[in-house]
Motif scaffolding. Structure first.
Motif, short mmCIF file in Angstrom:
data_model
loop_
_atom_site.label_atom_id
_atom_site.label_comp_id
_atom_site.label_asym_id
_atom_site.label_seq_id
_atom_site.Cartn_x
_atom_site.Cartn_y
_atom_site.Cartn_z
N ALA A 1 0.85 -1.19 0.00
CA ALA A 1 0.00 0.00 0.00
C ALA A 1 0.88 1.24 0.00
N PHE A 2 0.52 2.23 -0.82
CA PHE A 2 1.35 3.42 -0.96
C PHE A 2 0.46 4.63 -1.23
N PRO A 3 0.94 5.84 -0.88
CA PRO A 3 0.12 7.03 -1.09
C PRO A 3 0.17 7.52 -2.53
N THR A 4 -0.97 7.98 -3.01
CA THR A 4 -1.02 8.76 -4.24
C THR A 4 -1.61 10.12 -3.88
N GLU A 5 -1.77 10.99 -4.86
CA GLU A 5 -2.34 12.30 -4.54
C GLU A 5 -3.85 12.21 -4.30
N THR A 6 -4.47 11.08 -4.62
CA THR A 6 -5.91 10.93 -4.41
C THR A 6 -6.17 10.19 -3.11
N VAL A 7 -5.95 8.88 -3.10
CA VAL A 7 -6.09 8.05 -1.90
C VAL A 7 -4.90 7.08 -1.86
N PRO B 1 5.16 12.10 -4.78
CA PRO B 1 6.58 11.73 -4.84
C PRO B 1 6.86 10.28 -4.44
N VAL B 2 6.13 9.76 -3.45
CA VAL B 2 6.34 8.37 -3.04
C VAL B 2 5.90 7.42 -4.15
N ALA B 3 4.72 7.67 -4.71
CA ALA B 3 4.25 6.82 -5.80
C ALA B 3 5.22 6.88 -6.98
N GLN B 4 5.66 8.09 -7.33
CA GLN B 4 6.59 8.26 -8.45
C GLN B 4 7.89 7.48 -8.21
N ALA B 5 8.44 7.61 -7.00
CA ALA B 5 9.71 6.95 -6.69
C ALA B 5 9.55 5.43 -6.67
N MET B 6 8.46 4.95 -6.06
CA MET B 6 8.26 3.51 -5.96
C MET B 6 8.01 2.88 -7.32
N ILE C 1 -6.89 -0.32 -11.99
CA ILE C 1 -6.17 0.71 -12.73
C ILE C 1 -4.67 0.43 -12.64
N VAL C 2 -3.98 0.57 -13.76
CA VAL C 2 -2.54 0.36 -13.82
C VAL C 2 -1.84 1.71 -13.65
N HIS C 3 -0.87 1.75 -12.73
CA HIS C 3 -0.11 2.96 -12.45
C HIS C 3 1.30 2.84 -13.02
N ILE C 4 1.74 3.91 -13.69
CA ILE C 4 3.08 3.95 -14.28
C ILE C 4 3.76 5.24 -13.86
N ALA C 5 5.08 5.33 -14.11
CA ALA C 5 5.86 6.48 -13.64
C ALA C 5 5.99 7.58 -14.69
N LYS C 6 5.94 7.22 -15.98
CA LYS C 6 6.12 8.23 -17.03
C LYS C 6 5.36 7.83 -18.29
N ILE C 7 5.06 8.81 -19.13
CA ILE C 7 4.23 8.60 -20.32
C ILE C 7 4.82 7.54 -21.23
N GLU C 8 6.14 7.49 -21.32
CA GLU C 8 6.77 6.52 -22.22
C GLU C 8 6.40 5.07 -21.88
N GLN C 9 5.98 4.83 -20.64
CA GLN C 9 5.63 3.47 -20.23
C GLN C 9 4.21 3.06 -20.66
N VAL C 10 3.43 4.00 -21.14
CA VAL C 10 2.06 3.66 -21.54
C VAL C 10 2.07 2.54 -22.57
N GLU C 11 3.03 2.61 -23.47
CA GLU C 11 3.08 1.61 -24.56
C GLU C 11 3.39 0.21 -24.05
N GLN C 12 3.81 0.08 -22.79
CA GLN C 12 4.02 -1.25 -22.22
C GLN C 12 2.71 -2.00 -22.01
N VAL C 13 1.60 -1.24 -21.86
CA VAL C 13 0.33 -1.90 -21.53
C VAL C 13 -0.80 -1.61 -22.50
N VAL C 14 -0.64 -0.64 -23.41
CA VAL C 14 -1.73 -0.32 -24.34
C VAL C 14 -1.32 -0.57 -25.78
#
Length: 347
Positions: free
Chosen positions: A37-43, A133-138, A72-85
């Motif tokens: 479990a990790f924090p995002t800016e929403t919940v 920042p935690v979500a981004q780093a993790m 929902i799939v969470h990624i760190a940067k836009i370039e990673q979108v192509e990994q799943v779509v």
């Protein structure tokens, strides 16, 4: 499911980056196909490797979440979108550039890389980049796309603090990363980008008005308003966000709310009230908790889940809640309150 010892990493007073030893430990756990479990800016979200069926299954087991409810799939940067779509329509790219990282999930055609229990067998997948920042780093350190619904037991109010997560999931998940309260409070807006125009499947932290500044036409799925229709969005299919006691919304003035309190008192019931800052002092003979000002819906959005959870520690038989405008962020606020309620009283 069998109990486990849940690791607890508090990073509130530490430098948050990919070199933080606690974040590295959380990321390594994700790579080992554990749940964190990790924090995002929403919940707070409950994450697992989105490409692993067995890892994702641990999310469903921990939450008690129905298996036909996509994640929902969470990624760190836009370039990673192509990994799943499979493809990124121009409309989706505009929204990514405008709102990522941020509380916006885009539904796109899946390329099959996500485990089938992430998509619930659908040909589409929801993707977002969280702005925390935690979500981004993790996410960066884990090097895998991470499936993550809210980190609560299914049906309960979403967690906006690590303590909420611990209350619901201690002994059921591998670890919890604590970085204090989240910001937005309500979940991300979910927008379907697989058709001719953008369609809001779940209102959230990005409003319809904000979306319309980027793409010309934005509609809202009819299931958002009609409880009888089957919703298409992750996290919207079943009853959500409810506290332990019955929660009823009251449409009407503060005087009308007091009348309902009095009626319930006469029936011998202890009443809780989730009130706006403006009306909280008005109510008598009830346990009253303010969820923020009507003039600041972002404050209300941040607080509604926490307030609903605090009533679980009070001796109340029923909780009454005020209603708010269905404009701007109020659409998301009222969507969550209506999902949490078992009755709407119009006075």
């Amino acid at each position: 499911m069998s109990e486990m010892e849940t690791k607890y990493w508090n990073v509130q007073d530490e430098k948050i980056d990919v070199n933080n030893s606690k974040i590295i430990a959380a990321a390594e756990a994700i790579r080992r196909q554990e749940t964190v479990a990790f924090p995002t800016e929403t919940v707070y979200g409950l994450g697992a490797d989105a490409t692993s069926h067995s890892a994702v299954d641990k999310i469903f087991q921990a939450k008690g979440r129905p298996g036909d409810n996509p994640l929902i799939v969470h990624i760190a940067k836009i370039e990673q979108v192509e990994q799943v779509v499979e493809d990124i329509p121009d409309m989706a790219l505009k929204l990514m550039e405008a709102f990522w990282p941020g509380p916006l999930t885009l539904i796109l055609n899946s390329n099959g890389a996500s485990a089938d229990n992430v998509t619930a067998g659908l040909s589409t997948v929801g993707v977002r980049i969280p702005d925390h920042p935690v979500a981004q780093a993790m996410l960066t350190a884990s090097q895998v796309p991470v499936a993550a619904p809210s980190a609560n037991r299914s049906g309960r109010p979403s967690p906006t603090t690590a303590q909420h997560v611990y209350d619901d999931l201690a002994g059921r998940v591998y670890g919890i990363v604590d970085c204090g309260p989240t910001g937005v409070g309500v979940e991300s807006t979910v927008v379907d980008c697989t058709g001719e125009q953008a369609v809001i499947l779940r209102p959230g932290g990005v409003t319809k008005e904000e979306l319309e500044q980027v793409v010309e036409t934005v509609s809202t799925d009819s299931a958002v308003e009609n409880k009888e229709e089957q919703p298409k969005s992750p996290g919207m299919k079943y009853t959500h966000y409810a506290p332990n006691a019955p929660f009823w919304l009251v449409e009407g003035s503060a005087d009308a709310m007091q009348q309902e309190i009095n009626r319930l008192n006469q029936d011998g019931l202890n009443v809780g009230v989730m009130a706006s800052e403006e009306n909280a002092a008005h109510y008598q003979h009830a346990i009253v908790k303010s969820c923020g000002s009507r003039e600041n819906l972002r404050e209300v959005a941040q607080q509604i889940y926490d307030v609903l959870r605090t009533f679980n520690r009070e001796n109340v038989d029923v909780i009454l809640g005020e209603t708010f405008t269905k404009k701007g962020l109020g659409v998301a606020v009222m969507n969550r309150l209506e999902k949490a309620s078992s009755k709407i009283i119009k006075i």
